[in-house]
Structure formats: structure tokens, C-alpha cells
Write a protein that holds these residues in place. Structure first.
Motif, PDB file in Angstrom:
ATOM      1  N   UNK A 310       0.856  -1.191   0.000  1.00 21.13           N
ATOM      2  CA  UNK A 310       0.000   0.000   0.000  1.00 21.13           C
ATOM      3  C   UNK A 310       0.889   1.237   0.000  1.00 21.13           C
ATOM      4  N   UNK A 311       0.711   2.105  -1.016  1.00 20.48           N
ATOM      5  CA  UNK A 311       1.366   3.407  -1.032  1.00 20.48           C
ATOM      6  C   UNK A 311       0.399   4.451  -0.485  1.00 20.48           C
ATOM      7  N   UNK A 312       0.830   5.308   0.458  1.00 18.04           N
ATOM      8  CA  UNK A 312      -0.098   6.262   1.076  1.00 18.04           C
ATOM      9  C   UNK A 312       0.575   7.620   1.293  1.00 18.04           C
ATOM     10  N   UNK A 313      -0.272   8.657   1.299  1.00 17.33           N
ATOM     11  CA  UNK A 313       0.154  10.029   1.608  1.00 17.33           C
ATOM     12  C   UNK A 313      -0.885  10.616   2.561  1.00 17.33           C
ATOM     13  N   UNK A 314      -0.449  11.154   3.708  1.00 13.00           N
ATOM     14  CA  UNK A 314      -1.382  11.699   4.704  1.00 13.00           C
ATOM     15  C   UNK A 314      -1.240  13.208   4.801  1.00 13.00           C
ATOM     16  N   UNK A 315      -2.354  13.878   5.133  1.00 15.46           N
ATOM     17  CA  UNK A 315      -2.396  15.327   5.341  1.00 15.46           C
ATOM     18  C   UNK A 315      -2.866  15.573   6.767  1.00 15.46           C
ATOM     19  N   UNK A 316      -1.994  16.176   7.580  1.00 13.85           N
ATOM     20  CA  UNK A 316      -2.294  16.412   9.011  1.00 13.85           C
ATOM     21  C   UNK A 316      -2.665  15.113   9.717  1.00 13.85           C
ATOM     22  N   UNK A 317      -1.950  14.039   9.395  1.00 16.96           N
ATOM     23  CA  UNK A 317      -2.161  12.760  10.079  1.00 16.96           C
ATOM     24  C   UNK A 317      -3.276  11.915   9.515  1.00 16.96           C
ATOM     25  N   UNK A 318      -4.014  12.412   8.535  1.00 12.29           N
ATOM     26  CA  UNK A 318      -5.125  11.654   7.937  1.00 12.29           C
ATOM     27  C   UNK A 318      -4.722  11.197   6.540  1.00 12.29           C
ATOM     28  N   UNK A 319      -4.803   9.899   6.267  1.00 10.32           N
ATOM     29  CA  UNK A 319      -4.434   9.376   4.951  1.00 10.32           C
ATOM     30  C   UNK A 319      -5.449   9.826   3.909  1.00 10.32           C
ATOM     31  N   UNK A 320      -5.006  10.721   3.055  1.00  4.37           N
ATOM     32  CA  UNK A 320      -5.900  11.304   2.048  1.00  4.37           C
ATOM     33  C   UNK A 320      -5.781  10.592   0.705  1.00  4.37           C
ATOM     34  N   UNK A 321      -4.591  10.045   0.448  1.00  4.64           N
ATOM     35  CA  UNK A 321      -4.375   9.328  -0.806  1.00  4.64           C
ATOM     36  C   UNK A 321      -3.773   7.956  -0.475  1.00  4.64           C
ATOM     37  N   UNK A 322      -4.302   6.894  -1.037  1.00  2.00           N
ATOM     38  CA  UNK A 322      -3.742   5.559  -0.837  1.00  2.00           C
ATOM     39  C   UNK A 322      -4.210   4.636  -1.947  1.00  2.00           C
ATOM     40  N   UNK A 323      -3.340   3.659  -2.271  1.00  3.17           N
ATOM     41  CA  UNK A 323      -3.681   2.685  -3.309  1.00  3.17           C
ATOM     42  C   UNK A 323      -2.834   1.435  -3.105  1.00  3.17           C
ATOM     43  N   UNK A 324      -3.416   0.272  -3.414  1.00  2.00           N
ATOM     44  CA  UNK A 324      -2.761  -1.015  -3.215  1.00  2.00           C
ATOM     45  C   UNK A 324      -2.194  -1.527  -4.532  1.00  2.00           C
ATOM     46  N   UNK A 349       2.229  23.790   2.098  1.00  3.44           N
ATOM     47  CA  UNK A 349       2.518  25.115   2.634  1.00  3.44           C
ATOM     48  C   UNK A 349       1.774  25.379   3.943  1.00  3.44           C
ATOM     49  N   UNK A 350       0.631  24.734   4.128  1.00  4.96           N
ATOM     50  CA  UNK A 350      -0.193  25.013   5.309  1.00  4.96           C
ATOM     51  C   UNK A 350      -0.495  23.763   6.135  1.00  4.96           C
ATOM     52  N   UNK A 351      -0.085  22.586   5.658  1.00  2.97           N
ATOM     53  CA  UNK A 351      -0.410  21.344   6.358  1.00  2.97           C
ATOM     54  C   UNK A 351       0.831  20.459   6.491  1.00  2.97           C
ATOM     55  N   UNK A 352       0.714  19.463   7.373  1.00  2.00           N
ATOM     56  CA  UNK A 352       1.784  18.488   7.559  1.00  2.00           C
ATOM     57  C   UNK A 352       1.563  17.312   6.601  1.00  2.00           C
ATOM     58  N   UNK A 353       2.565  17.046   5.754  1.00  3.93           N
ATOM     59  CA  UNK A 353       2.474  15.971   4.759  1.00  3.93           C
ATOM     60  C   UNK A 353       3.405  14.836   5.150  1.00  3.93           C
ATOM     61  N   UNK A 354       2.870  13.614   5.189  1.00  8.89           N
ATOM     62  CA  UNK A 354       3.673  12.424   5.439  1.00  8.89           C
ATOM     63  C   UNK A 354       3.294  11.355   4.422  1.00  8.89           C
ATOM     64  N   UNK A 355       4.226  10.435   4.157  1.00  9.03           N
ATOM     65  CA  UNK A 355       3.936   9.410   3.157  1.00  9.03           C
ATOM     66  C   UNK A 355       4.794   8.171   3.428  1.00  9.03           C
ATOM     67  N   UNK A 356       4.430   7.058   2.790  1.00  6.40           N
ATOM     68  CA  UNK A 356       5.187   5.834   2.982  1.00  6.40           C
ATOM     69  C   UNK A 356       4.591   4.671   2.216  1.00  6.40           C
ATOM     70  N   UNK A 357       5.252   3.524   2.306  1.00  6.13           N
ATOM     71  CA  UNK A 357       4.808   2.278   1.659  1.00  6.13           C
ATOM     72  C   UNK A 357       4.871   1.167   2.707  1.00  6.13           C
ATOM     73  N   UNK A 358       3.861   0.322   2.756  1.00  9.90           N
ATOM     74  CA  UNK A 358       3.815  -0.756   3.730  1.00  9.90           C
ATOM     75  C   UNK A 358       3.077  -1.954   3.154  1.00  9.90           C
ATOM     76  N   UNK A 359       3.316  -3.147   3.691  1.00 10.53           N
ATOM     77  CA  UNK A 359       2.590  -4.336   3.197  1.00 10.53           C
ATOM     78  C   UNK A 359       1.097  -4.195   3.437  1.00 10.53           C
ATOM     79  N   UNK A 360       0.321  -4.680   2.463  1.00  4.30           N
ATOM     80  CA  UNK A 360      -1.120  -4.574   2.608  1.00  4.30           C
ATOM     81  C   UNK A 360      -1.644  -5.562   3.644  1.00  4.30           C
TER      82      UNK A 360
END
Length: 360
Positions: A310-324, A349-360
């Protein structure tokens, strides 16, 4: 001239009577003149009042015309503001201003303009929502078509700027989605090619091992046969004498040992099959002895479990984009494309962005 008519010839009595008559006549004339003057004054007064009333009515009508014109101008001005910046406040101000307009035709035209503004705002909001939904799920072709249709409905000249902006956003997100799709396809093709090469390599190695073992078996067999022949030849002579001198009518046959090399062949994910067979035959004197060693066959192992990622990108701690995805590389490509997209960069510019990849 008649003497009687000459006042100088009148008697005193006639002069008195004549004087009285003259006074009466003069009074009547004076009264008539006064009455006429009074009548003329009254006529003039009535005429003046009439003119004043007419003037007052005209002034009132002119004032009403000016007020109507001013109200219409104010409404037109507020409508223009609402067209350019259609906030709820601006639309409400225009509606309140239209209530002061009395001319039916002008009022109807202004009311229709307000309805047009509200309809345009509705279409603009629908287009904004559709484009935003597609940006959040840019791989969804149905959402892309919905956004295109919503933007195409913005036909007002006041919506041109917004329409151009939304079309640009759609184009950027579509390109990002296409890039991710191409990367996935390239990764899939590369993985498939690598897998095919690995299978071919395994098959080639298995064939070489089989041929090698077979050659080893032939060499061993030939060597053993040579050794057996040497033994058989040696049994016919011993120290310059004949071995047969020590056996009364007996026979001595050399040992025949055959060792077949192991066969090992594997393909794909199938397990190896190992076979080893040894046969020893000894014939001597009047008896015989045969020894066969058993064969050993390896086990087959199939159906290994496949890991998805699963590839994911979170905005302010909430996963907004993800796909397996089926592979780690595909998931990583998706994350890279999403993080580098214009939308996520702007959010950063205004939010905290985090992302990563992990096993589904």
C-alpha cells in the motif's frame, strides 16, 4: 345747444338735482370699476393657484422620475458587483435594492438577472466540487468525465476565469495520473521481463545440471566397466601361474558395479526431483548376490503466498491518498508521483504531509 342742457343756465334746484344725479352716476361708474377690478384680481388669484398646483404636480413627478432613475442605477450597480463577486451578501444587497424599483419592466429584468447569477453560482460550485473529487482520486476515469462535464457547463462570460483555472487543474491531475499509469505499466513490464529471464535461467541451469549428471553417470559407468575388465583380466594370471590351478572346476566372475548419477531438474516454482540408484552384482563360485539401493525422490513445493503493498500520503495525520499494488516498486512510484503533484505541494505550505509504503 339747448340752453336747458347747459348747467350754467340751470336753476339752483336743477343744479342740486343735477349734482345728485352726477354723484350717483359717478358712484355707479366707480362701483363698476371696483367690482371689475376685484373680479380680475380673483381670476388672477385662481389662475396663480392653478399654476402653483400644476407646478407642484410637475415637481413631484420630476422628483419621482429622478428617484426611480436613481433606484434603477443603484440596482444596476449592485447587480454588476454581484455578477463579478457573487457572494451571498452581494446578492442580498442587489435583491433589496430591486424592491425599490417601481417600473415593472425594469424590475422584471433585474429579477431575471438575479436568478441568472444564482444559477451560475450553483454551476460553479458543482464544477469546483467535481474537480476536487477527481484530484483526490486521479486514477478514477468516471470522476474525470464527471468533472469535465461540470466544467463544460460554465458558459457565462463571468465564469471564464474560473473555467480556465479548473481546466488547468484537470490537465495537471490527468497528466499525473497518466504518468503513474505509465510507471506502473513500465514496472509491470520490467518485472515480467525479469521473471521470464529468471525462469529461463532456472530452466537453463536445470538442463545443464541434468546433462552434467548424465555425463558423470556415463563416465562413472565407463570407469567401473574398465575396472571390472581389469579385475577380470587379472583373475586369469597370478604370480606367473594360473588362478585356475587353485580352483577345482570353479569359475570366478568379476564384480559388476553400476552407479547411475543423480538426476536433478527444476522448473519455475516446482520442487526438485532427486533420484539415486545403486546396483551391485556379485557372482562367484556357485552362488550369487544382488544388492539394490533404493531411490529417493524429492518433494514438490508450489503456491507461495504473494505480498501486496500500500502506497499512502497523509495530510495532518489523515491518509488522504492511498492505493494497493502488487509490487513494492509500483507502490513507491505512486507515492512519488502523488507527493510531487501540484495539489500536495500546495497543501504542504499550510499542512503536515507524510507518506510511505507498507505491506497490505
Amino acid at each position: 345747444m339747448n340752453k336747458n342742457l347747459n348747467p350754467l343756465n340751470w336753476t339752483k334746484k336743477q343744479q342740486i338735482i343735477g349734482g345728485a344725479v352726477a354723484i350717483v352716476l359717478i358712484g355707479g361708474v366707480t362701483t363698476g370699476i371696483v367690482n371689475h377690478a376685484n373680479h380680475q384680481a380673483k381670476v388672477r388669484k385662481i389662475e396663480a393657484l392653478k399654476n402653483k398646483k400644476i407646478k407642484l404636480c410637475n415637481d413631484r413627478a420630476e422628483k419621482a422620475r429622478k428617484l426611480e432613475k436613481a433606484n434603477a442605477a443603484d440596482s444596476k450597480k449592485l447587480l454588476d458587483i454581484a455578477e463579478k463577486n457573487p457572494t451571498d451578501k452581494n446578492i442580498k444587497l442587489a435583491e433589496d435594492s430591486i424592491l425599490k424599483v417601481k417600473t415593472a419592466e425594469v424590475k422584471k429584468a433585474f429579477d431575471n438577472q438575479v436568478v441568472g447569477i444564482k444559477n451560475r453560482v450553483k454551476l460553479e460550485n458543482e464544477a469546483k466540487t467535481a474537480v476536487s473529487n477527481y484530484q483526490k482520486d486521479a486514477m478514477n476515469q468516471d470522476k474525470y468525465k464527471t468533472a469535465q462535464q461540470a466544467v463544460s457547463k460554465l458558459t457565462s462570460s463571468y465564469s471564464k476565469g474560473l473555467k480556465d483555472s479548473l481546466n488547468k487543474q484537470l490537465a495537471v491531475s490527468k497528466k499525473q495520473a497518466d504518468d503513474v499509469t505509465k510507471a506502473q505499466q513500465a514496472k509491470s513490464a520490467s518485472d515480467s521481463k525479469a521473471k521470464t529471464a529468471d525462469i529461463n535461467k532456472q530452466q537453463s541451469g536445470s538442463t545443464e545440471a541434468t546433462n552434467g549428471n548424465s555425463n558423470n553417470a556415463n563416465v562413472a559407468s565407463n570407469t567401473q566397466s574398465t575396472a571390472n575388465n581389469d579385475v577380470a583380466s587379472g583373475s586369469n594370471s597370478y604370480g606367473g601361474g594360473s588362478q585356475n590351478n587353485y580352483s577345482q572346476g570353479g569359475s570366478n566372475t568379476s564384480q559388476n558395479n553400476t552407479n547411475s548419477g543423480s538426476s536433478n531438474q527444476g522448473q519455475g516454482n516446482s520442487g526438485q526431483n532427486n533420484s539415486n540408484s545403486n546396483t551391485n552384482t556379485n557372482t562367484g563360485g556357485n552362488g550369487s548376490n544382488t544388492n539394490n539401493n533404493g531411490s529417493n525422490v524429492g518433494n514438490n513445493n508450489n503456491n507461495r503466498p504473494q505480498t501486496r503493498y500500500v502506497g499512502w500520503v497523509s495530510v495532518d495525520g489523515v491518509r488522504r491518498y492511498s492505493q494497493t499494488f502488487n509490487t513494492l516498486g509500483e507502490a513507491q512510484s505512486y507515492v512519488d508521483a502523488t507527493v510531487n503533484s501540484a495539489e500536495v505541494i500546495n497543501l504542504g505550505f499550510e499542512h503536515s504531509i507524510r507518506y510511505g509504503v507498507e505491506p497490505a
